[in-house]
Scaffold this active site. Structure first.
Site, mmCIF file in Angstrom:
data_model
loop_
_atom_site.group_PDB
_atom_site.id
_atom_site.type_symbol
_atom_site.label_atom_id
_atom_site.label_comp_id
_atom_site.label_asym_id
_atom_site.label_seq_id
_atom_site.Cartn_x
_atom_site.Cartn_y
_atom_site.Cartn_z
ATOM 1 N N TYR A 1 0.911 -1.162 0.025
ATOM 2 C CA TYR A 1 0.008 0.420 0.215
ATOM 3 C C TYR A 1 1.234 1.243 -0.235
ATOM 4 O O TYR A 1 0.728 2.097 -0.933
ATOM 5 C CB TYR A 1 -0.441 -0.274 1.484
ATOM 6 C CG TYR A 1 -1.360 1.134 1.416
ATOM 7 C CD1 TYR A 1 -2.067 2.447 0.828
ATOM 8 C CD2 TYR A 1 -1.433 2.002 2.445
ATOM 9 C CE1 TYR A 1 -2.732 2.958 0.465
ATOM 10 C CE2 TYR A 1 -2.007 2.971 3.271
ATOM 11 C CZ TYR A 1 -3.014 3.684 2.484
ATOM 12 O OH TYR A 1 -2.871 5.109 2.584
ATOM 13 N N LYS B 1 1.367 3.686 -3.065
ATOM 14 C CA LYS B 1 1.131 4.769 -2.941
ATOM 15 C C LYS B 1 2.752 6.318 -3.038
ATOM 16 O O LYS B 1 2.532 7.028 -3.494
ATOM 17 C CB LYS B 1 0.184 5.839 -1.645
ATOM 18 C CG LYS B 1 -0.965 5.436 -0.901
ATOM 19 C CD LYS B 1 -2.092 5.633 -2.099
ATOM 20 C CE LYS B 1 -2.326 7.082 -1.496
ATOM 21 N NZ LYS B 1 -3.688 7.497 -2.035
#
Length: 419
Positions: A209, A213
């Site tokens: 994640y 990002k």
């Protein structure tokens, strides 16, 4: 920024247009969060007010056209003043291909769309403070440069990562060509999850994640041109502090899972160092920070660097895990939970493991050794306990896997102190 703007919040939905409006109404507009507006306007006028202000569209940012028909896309481009991209897949152990599609390519597609908007005054990318990695001390609010990674000696090339995924999926297809459809999907899903975690840790990030990002931010910096762009990096978002409804949060999110587990007494022990700062920030403070940043940088074209803001708390208001635990413990002692049968659920003390090594020892003595004994008995009895052993062994491996994926966040330094 003018007093009247047309906003578009980028996201993902797979519903038809009419269903998108119904979903928006059911999950957002009808929630108690809008109680103050509902009281102010009255039931009938409130509905008209919302219809005038909110239009829900079905779309998907993983597509170049954002999942919208060309005429709709053209009309949007003519009207949009501000774009806020809050779309993300937040699974720490998510499929690498899916995470790249949403968290990286989604940013690219929105950026291309934004350049078609003649009235655009702001494109805001909502990221996460944890793109900064697991570091101690003050973390400066600066953009991620092209090729930058958290591990010395490595160069992060977004295009190379996209090619790697395509090649990996081709190899998986060839390797599993003789398997049935479900088996192929299962093998691909597992391989993509493992690849994401492997690549994240290769470049110094803790999970898929935050890694993807970070790549999304990097790509935005490369593609923005002279567009007015701002990156907002909140830490762990919790319930509303003050406005418009103190304590409100939609569903069970972030640290709520721990609190609920403790309240139900399903959580007898916790893996974490009580002295570690858990950086949390109320949702309304994040929303306020977003609006202030948009006003500050509205129509600010050609900035030398992308403005970055950390919406965090650990510098001025650090809260450790011990604060969280003591607050929850005190609350449930004063307000004990009542079970289904009407009896009070007693609040017990929790056991904490301050190092992963201690937790591993506990798991070894409490679960792994009994499992091995069960395995031996199962072999001696010709598989009599195979189902029980396989089920317990699967659960044990799952817990240890969670420790591997999430352990850094509860033992490592807080990455959210900013300046």
């Amino acid at each position: 920024m003018p007093t009247s703007c047309t906003f578009w919040s980028g996201g993902r939905t797979h519903h038809l247009h009419s269903n998108a409006s119904k979903k928006s109404s059911a999950q957002v507009i009808d929630s108690e969060l809008f109680g103050l507006l509902r009281e102010k306007h009255g039931a009938d006028r409130f509905q008209q007010f919302i219809q005038d202000k909110v239009v829900a569209l079905s779309g998907d940012i993983i597509h170049e056209n954002l999942g919208l028909e060309a005429p709709m896309l053209k009309d949007l481009a003519e009207e949009i003043d501000v774009i806020v991209n809050i779309a993300a897949t937040t699974n720490f152990y998510g499929r690498y291909d899916v995470s790249l599609d949403v968290n990286v390519m989604g940013v690219k597609h929105l950026c291309h769309f934004a350049k078609q908007c003649p009235r655009l005054k702001m494109l805001m990318q909502v990221s996460t403070a944890y793109v900064c990695g697991d570091r101690e001390g003050l973390i400066l609010e600066k953009p991620i440069e092209p090729g930058e990674s958290l591990r010395e000696g490595t160069y992060l090339d977004v295009d190379a990562e996209l090619r790697l995924v395509r090649e990996a999926k081709k190899e998986l297809m060839m390797m599993n060509s003789s398997s049935d459809g479900d088996a192929r999907k299962t093998a691909e899903r597992k391989a993509m999850k493992e690849l994401g975690l492997q690549r994240a840790r290769h470049f110094g990030w803790s999970n898929t994640y935050v890694f993807t990002k970070a790549m999304g931010e990097m790509l935005l910096g490369q593609l923005r041109g002279d567009m007015p762009v701002v990156v907002m990096r909140p830490s762990i978002i919790t319930s509303v502090r003050a406005d418009p409804l103190p304590g409100w949060m939609q569903g069970t999110r972030t640290i709520d899972t721990l609190i609920i587990g403790y309240a139900k007494q399903n959580l007898s022990c916790f893996l974490g160092d009580l002295s570690v700062v858990v950086d949390v920030v109320p949702g309304d403070m994040v929303a306020n920070a977003m609006m202030a940043a948009m006003v500050e940088h509205s129509e600010e074209k050609g900035a030398a660097a992308v403005p970055v803001y950390h919406a965090t708390s650990s510098l001025r208001n650090p809260a450790t895990y011990s604060v969280l635990y003591e607050a929850g413990r005190r609350h449930f002692y004063e307000n004990p939970r009542v079970g289904k049968n009407g009896e009070i659920v007693p609040t017990r003390e929790m056991c904490f493991f301050t190092t992963i090594a201690r937790f591993h020892l506990y798991m070894l003595l409490t679960f792994k050794l009994p499992l091995e004994i069960l395995h031996l008995v199962n072999l001696l009895l010709c598989g009599l306990f195979s189902r029980l052993y396989n089920d317990l062994n699967r659960k044990y491996k799952f817990v240890m896997h969670l420790v591997d994926v999430y352990g850094v966040g509860i033992f490592g330094p807080s990455p959210c102190k900013s300046k």
